[in-house]
Design an enzyme around this catalytic site. Structure first.
Site, PDB file in Angstrom:
ATOM      1  N   ASP A 265       0.872  -1.166   0.000  1.00  0.00           N
ATOM      2  CA  ASP A 265       0.000   0.000   0.000  1.00  0.00           C
ATOM      3  C   ASP A 265       0.917   1.227   0.000  1.00  0.00           C
ATOM      4  O   ASP A 265       2.100   1.141   0.348  1.00  0.00           O
ATOM      5  CB  ASP A 265      -0.966   0.012   1.190  1.00  0.00           C
ATOM      6  CG  ASP A 265      -2.153   0.952   0.922  1.00  0.00           C
ATOM      7  OD1 ASP A 265      -2.069   1.774  -0.023  1.00  0.00           O
ATOM      8  OD2 ASP A 265      -3.150   0.875   1.655  1.00  0.00           O
TER       9      ASP A 265
HETATM   10  C1  BGC Z   1      -4.996   3.367   0.018  1.00  0.00           C
HETATM   11  C2  BGC Z   1      -5.059   2.417  -1.163  1.00  0.00           C
HETATM   12  C3  BGC Z   1      -4.876   3.182  -2.444  1.00  0.00           C
HETATM   13  C4  BGC Z   1      -3.555   3.929  -2.383  1.00  0.00           C
HETATM   14  C5  BGC Z   1      -3.248   4.722  -3.613  1.00  0.00           C
HETATM   15  C6  BGC Z   1      -3.774   4.234  -0.032  1.00  0.00           C
HETATM   16  O1  BGC Z   1      -3.852   5.248   0.917  1.00  0.00           O
HETATM   17  O2  BGC Z   1      -5.041   2.643   1.219  1.00  0.00           O
HETATM   18  O3  BGC Z   1      -6.274   1.727  -1.174  1.00  0.00           O
HETATM   19  O4  BGC Z   1      -4.934   2.325  -3.541  1.00  0.00           O
HETATM   20  O5  BGC Z   1      -3.590   4.818  -1.281  1.00  0.00           O
HETATM   21  O6  BGC Z   1      -4.093   5.797  -3.753  1.00  0.00           O
END
Ligand code: BGC
Length: 737
Positions: A265
Site C-alpha cells: 500500500d
Molecule cells: C490506500 C489504497 C490506495 C492507495 C493509492 C492508499 O492510501 O489505502 O487503497 O490504492 O492509497 O491511492
C-alpha cells in the site's frame, strides 16, 4: 516440417495484422508466459532488474526503456478511474489532476445488489475506461470485511460476510482482467479500521483470519487468478503486512498458489530485506515522491499517519542483493512475478504495448457505460421499511412534496479518500425527483440542516423551522440525510453510529409536521435509526450511489424500478449491541469469528435491520425446497432447489439466500453462515425454480488443532430465506466422511 510451415503461416498472418513477430521468445505472444518471463529476465541488466521493484513516481512502475518494455500504469479503483496524479501535485499532461470517468456506486452498494453479473459489467466498464485513459492496473477491488459499523472505509468493501464479499470480488477481478487490466485485490490483510491504520498491530487468531478475513483474498487468487495483491498498512500478529512471511509467502503463495506480484500500500513499506524476503515485490510509490507525500501530511489533523518508504529503491536494494541478505533467487523471483503479470495481461504485446493517443474518442462515459452505472445504483438501493405501502409514491394522492435535508440537493457520489472518482456529471436527488415529477407533483426544497464542515447558510434553528413549515404545508416530505465524503472516508473512522449534525432532530421534527415522511440515507455503513424509526413510515438506504444517484433514487421512490437491494451489513440498534466497538488503542479481534450477523445470532440480539434484509414493492412466496443428495460425502456437491413465486402485482427481483448450520460440532460454529444466493427476476404471478449448489466450502471450518480446514460428519440444516432473519424454509443433509 509441418510446425515450421505453421509458424511461417502464423508469422505471415500476424504481420498482415500489423503485428511484428520476433524470434526473441519474450516478444512472441505465441510462447508460454513462463518461457517469455524467463527469457526476458535473462536479458535484463542488474540495474534494470533493481528498478523493477520500486515505483516511478506516484502511480507507475519502472519500465525497461532499452527493450521497449512499458511501465505498469496504475490508477485507483475500485469504483471508477481516479486521477493518477499525486493528490496536491501540479497538474501535468501525463498525470492530470482532472481525470473524469464513470463513477459507480460504492463497494458496499454494489454488494447490496447481490448481483455478481452486474459487478462484472461494472468492472468491464472500468477496464475499458482504464485502457482508454492509458492505465493498465486498477487498484481494486477492496475486499476487507466490515468488522465494525464505524470503520471509515466500510463503504469501499463488500460488507460483513466473507462469502458475499468473495463472490463480488471474483466477479470484479474476472471481468477486469478479461480486458487485460491488472486487478489489485486489497488490502491484505485485516485492514478493518482507519484509526491508526498505518501503525496498528492486529492481533487475530488463525481461525478468525482463515474464516472471516482471508476467504475473499483466497477466492481472488484461486478462482479469479488475480494478478496483483496489495498488502495492508497495518501489522498482523506483530509483523507489518508488507513484510509478513506468513501472509505473503506461506498463505498467499504456497497454500493458494498466487503467481502474480504483491504491491505495497502507498508508503506502507518498512524495510528492505525483510520485505522482499517475506514476499513483497513492488514498493509504491517511488521514493522520489516520498518527501512530497510526507510534506502533504505533516499537518494531518489525526497526527503523523505513519507513511514510510523508499526501501526498495535502487541503492538500498542493491546493497541487500550484493550482501546476500536478499538471495539472488528471491530477487529474481520477485522480478519474474512482475514480468509474468506484464505478459499475462498483454502489456508486452504489440497491440496493447502503448495506448494509442490518436484513437478516436476515448471510451469514457458513453451512454452504455452510464446505463451500467444507473442499473448498479438502481439495484443497490435497499428499501428498509415501507409501512402501509407509502412507497412507491402515489401521484393520484400526493400533489406536493417537500425535499428536505443536507443530502437532497447534492449527490453524495462516493465516500472519501483514494476511491473518490470525479464523474462527468452527477445527478442530484432533487433533480431526479423534479425530472420525474414534472407536471404531476409540485416539488419544493429546504436544507433543514448542514453537515459538519459545510458552510452554514442560516442558524440551525432557522433552517429547522423552514423545513418543518415546508413539511407541514406539503402532502409528503422526503428527508435526505446521512454523511458526505468529508464525514465518511479513508484515514478516519466514524465517531458514532448516529447521524451527525442534528439530522436525528431534523427527521423527528419533520415527521411530527407531516406523517407521510420518508427518509433516504446516504451512508457507507449502518446508522442508528432508533430515535426516529417508529415515526417514519418509509426508509430507504441509498449508500453512495455514484453519478446516477439522483436518477436511481427517483426510480425507486416512484416505482419505475422495484427495489431489490439487500443489506450486506447488519444495522444494529445501538453500538452497545455491536460486537466490536472501535478500540483505537489495540487491534485485538476478541470477538473472533463472530462478526456481523454471526454475532447477533450468537447473542440472540435483534438488530434494527438484519443482514440480507431488503423490501420490495411485490411479495415472494418460497416453496418446495429440496436438498440432494440427502447424505453426501465430503467433497460431493449438494444441490439446493427452491421455488420462488412473485405473488404481488409488480415485476420484481428477489435475492434468495442459503445459510448453513452445522447442528453438532466439536468447536463453536456460527448459528448460520451464508453459503449461496441467487437473484431472480420474476414477473407478477411468475414462479421459478432457483437452483444453487453447496460444495465443501459450505461445510468446512478452520480447525486450529490440525491447522487445516475440516468438516465434521453429521447433520447440517439448510436455511433458505429472504434475509438472515427471515428464513422461509428449512431443509437438511447428513454429511458422511
Ligand atoms: C490506500 C489504497 C490506495 C492507495 C493509492 C492508499 O492510501 O489505502 O487503497 O490504492 O492509497 O491511492
Amino acid at each position: 516440417m509441418q510446425s515450421l510451415s505453421l509458424a511461417i503461416i502464423a508469422a505471415l498472418f500476424l504481420s498482415s495484422c500489423g503485428i511484428k513477430t520476433s524470434n526473441e521468445p519474450w516478444r512472441n505472444p505465441k510462447v508460454t508466459v513462463e518461457r517469455r518471463a524467463e527469457d526476458l529476465l535473462r536479458r535484463l541488466t542488474l540495474d534494470e532488474k533493481l528498478d523493477l521493484l520500486s515505483g516511478d513516481g506516484w502511480m507507475s512502475s519502472h519500465g525497461i526503456p532499452r527493450l521497449g518494455v512499458p511501465p505498469i500504469r496504475m490508477a485507483d479503483g475500485p469504483v471508477g478511474i481516479r486521477s493518477w496524479a499525486m493528490p496536491g501535485a501540479p497538474d501535468k499532461p501525463d498525470a492530470p489532476q482532472k481525470v473524469r470517468a464513470t463513477a459507480f456506486p460504492a463497494g458496499i452498494a454494489m454488494a447490496a445488489t447481490w448481483n455478481p453479473d452486474l459487478v462484472a459489467k461494472e468492472a468491464r466498464v472500468i477496464a475499458q475506461e482504464a485502457l482508454a485513459l492509458g492505465r493498465n492496473q486498477v487498484l481494486g477491488p477492496t475486499v476487507n470485511i466490515a468488522r465494525t459499523p464505524l470503520a471509515g472505509r466500510n463503504f469501499e468493501g463488500y460488507g460483513e460476510d466473507p462469502w458475499l464479499t468473495s463472490r463480488m470480488g471474483v466477479a470484479y477481478i474476472g471481468a477486469l482482467q478479461a480486458e487485460g487490466v491488472i486487478a489489485t485485490v486489497k488490502h491484505f490483510a485485516a485492514n478493518n479500521q482507519e484509526t491508526r491504520r498505518n501503525t496498528i498491530d492486529i492481533l487475530v487468531d488463525q481461525r478468525t483470519l482463515e474464516e472471516i478475513y482471508l476467504p475473499a483474498f483466497r477466492a481472488a487468487v484461486e478462482e479469479a487468478g488475480v494478478w496483483s495483491v496489495m498488502s495492508a498498512y497495518n501489522k498482523v500478529n506483530g509483523t507489518w503486512a508488507a513484510e509478513n512471511p506468513d501472509l505473503l509467502n506461506e498463505i498467499l503463495r504456497k497454500r493458494w498458489g498466487f503467481k502474480g506480484f504483491v504491491v505495497s500500500d502507498w508508503a506502507g513499506t518498512h524495510s528492505t530485506a525483510p520485505s522482499v524476503n517475506a514476499g513483497l515485490d513492488l514498493e509504491m510509490p517511488g521514493s522520489s515522491v516520498m518527501p512530497a507525500l510526507q510534506d502533504l501530511f505533516k499537518n494531518f489533523p489525526g497526527g503523523n499517519p505513519g507513511f514510510d518508504g523508499g526501501y526498495l529503491a535502487q541503492a538500498k536494494l542493491k546493497a541487500m542483493v550484493e550482501s546476500g541478505e536478499i538471495a539472488e533467487a528471491t530477487f529474481n523471483e520477485s522480478i519474474r512475478r512482475i514480468l509474468r503479470v506484464l505478459i499475462s495481461s498483454g502489456a508486452l504485446d504489440p497491440k496493447t504495448l502503448q495506448p494509442d493517443p490518436s484513437a478516436a474518442t476515448p471510451v469514457v462515459d458513453s451512454p452504455d457505460q452510464r446505463a451500467v452505472a444507473r442499473a448498479a445504483a438502481d439495484q443497490s438501493i435497499v428499501l428498509l421499511r415501507n409501512e402501509q405501502n407509502l412507497l412507491p409514491l402515489d401521484l393520484q394522492k400526493f400533489h406536493t412534496v417537500a425535499l428536505i435535508g443536507p443530502n437532497a440537493d447534492i449527490n453524495r457520489v462516493g465516500g472519501g479518500g483514494s476511491s473518490a472518482v470525479t464523474p462527468d456529471y452527477s445527478w442530484k436527488p432533487s433533480d431526479g425527483i423534479r425530472e420525474r415529477a414534472a407536471g404531476k407533483m409540485q416539488v419544493t426544497y429546504a436544507l433543514g440542516a448542514t453537515l459538519e464542515g459545510e458552510k452554514e447558510s442560516a442558524p440551525a434553528a432557522v433552517l429547522l423551522k423552514e423545513a418543518t413549515d415546508l413539511a407541514a404545508r406539503s402532502d409528503l416530505a422526503i428527508v435526505f440525510v446521512g454523511f458526505s465524503a468529508a464525514l465518511e472516508g479513508e484515514m478516519a473512522d466514524r465517531k458514532s453510529l448516529s447521524l451527525p449534525a442534528g439530522q436525528d432532530d431534523l427527521i423527528q421534527a419533520v415527521a411530527r409536521a407531516n406523517k407521510n415522511t420518508i427518509v433516504v440515507i446516504n451512508s457507507g455503513s449502518p446508522v442508528d435509526v432508533s430515535k426516529w424509526l417508529a415515526q417514519v413510515p418509509a426508509v430507504v438506504e441509498a449508500w453512495y450511489p455514484g453519478q446516477e444517484g439522483g436518477h436511481a433514487i427517483a426510480d425507486v421512490l416512484f416505482g419505475d424500478f422495484n427495489p431489490s437491494g439487500k443489506l450486506p451489513i447488519t444495522f444494529p440498534k445501538s453500538m452497545a449491541d455491536s460486537f466490536a466497538p472501535l478500540d483505537a488503542a489495540k487491534g485485538e479481534y476478541k470477538e473472533g469469528i463472530f462478526v456481523g450477523y454471526r454475532h447477533f445470532d450468537r447473542k440472540n440480539t435483534q438488530p434494527a435491520f438484519a443482514f440480507g434484509h431488503g423490501l420490495s414493492y411485490t411479495t415472494f412466496d418460497y416453496s418446495n425446497l429440496t436438498v440432494t443428495p440427502a447424505s453426501p460425502r465430503y467433497g460431493q456437491t449438494v444441490t439446493v432447489r427452491v421455488s420462488v413465486k412473485n405473488t404481488g402485482s409488480r415485476a420484481g427481483a428477489e435475492v434468495v439466500q442459503v445459510y448453513i448450520h452445522d447442528v453438532k460440532s466439536s468447536v463453536e460454529r456460527p448459528v448460520k453462515e451464508l453459503k449461496a444466493f441467487q437473484r431472480v427476476d420474476l414477473k407478477p404471478g411468475e414462479e421459478q425454480v432457483v437452483t444453487m449448489t453447496l460444495d465443501r466450502r459450505s461445510m468446512w471450518f478452520y480447525d486450529p488443532l490440525v491447522k487445516d480446514w475440516a468438516a465434521e460428519p453429521g447433520e447440517f440444516d439448510v436455511l433458505v430465506g429472504a434475509s438472515s432473519r427471515d428464513i422461509r424454509l428449512k431443509g437438511k443433509f447428513t454429511l458422511y466422511e
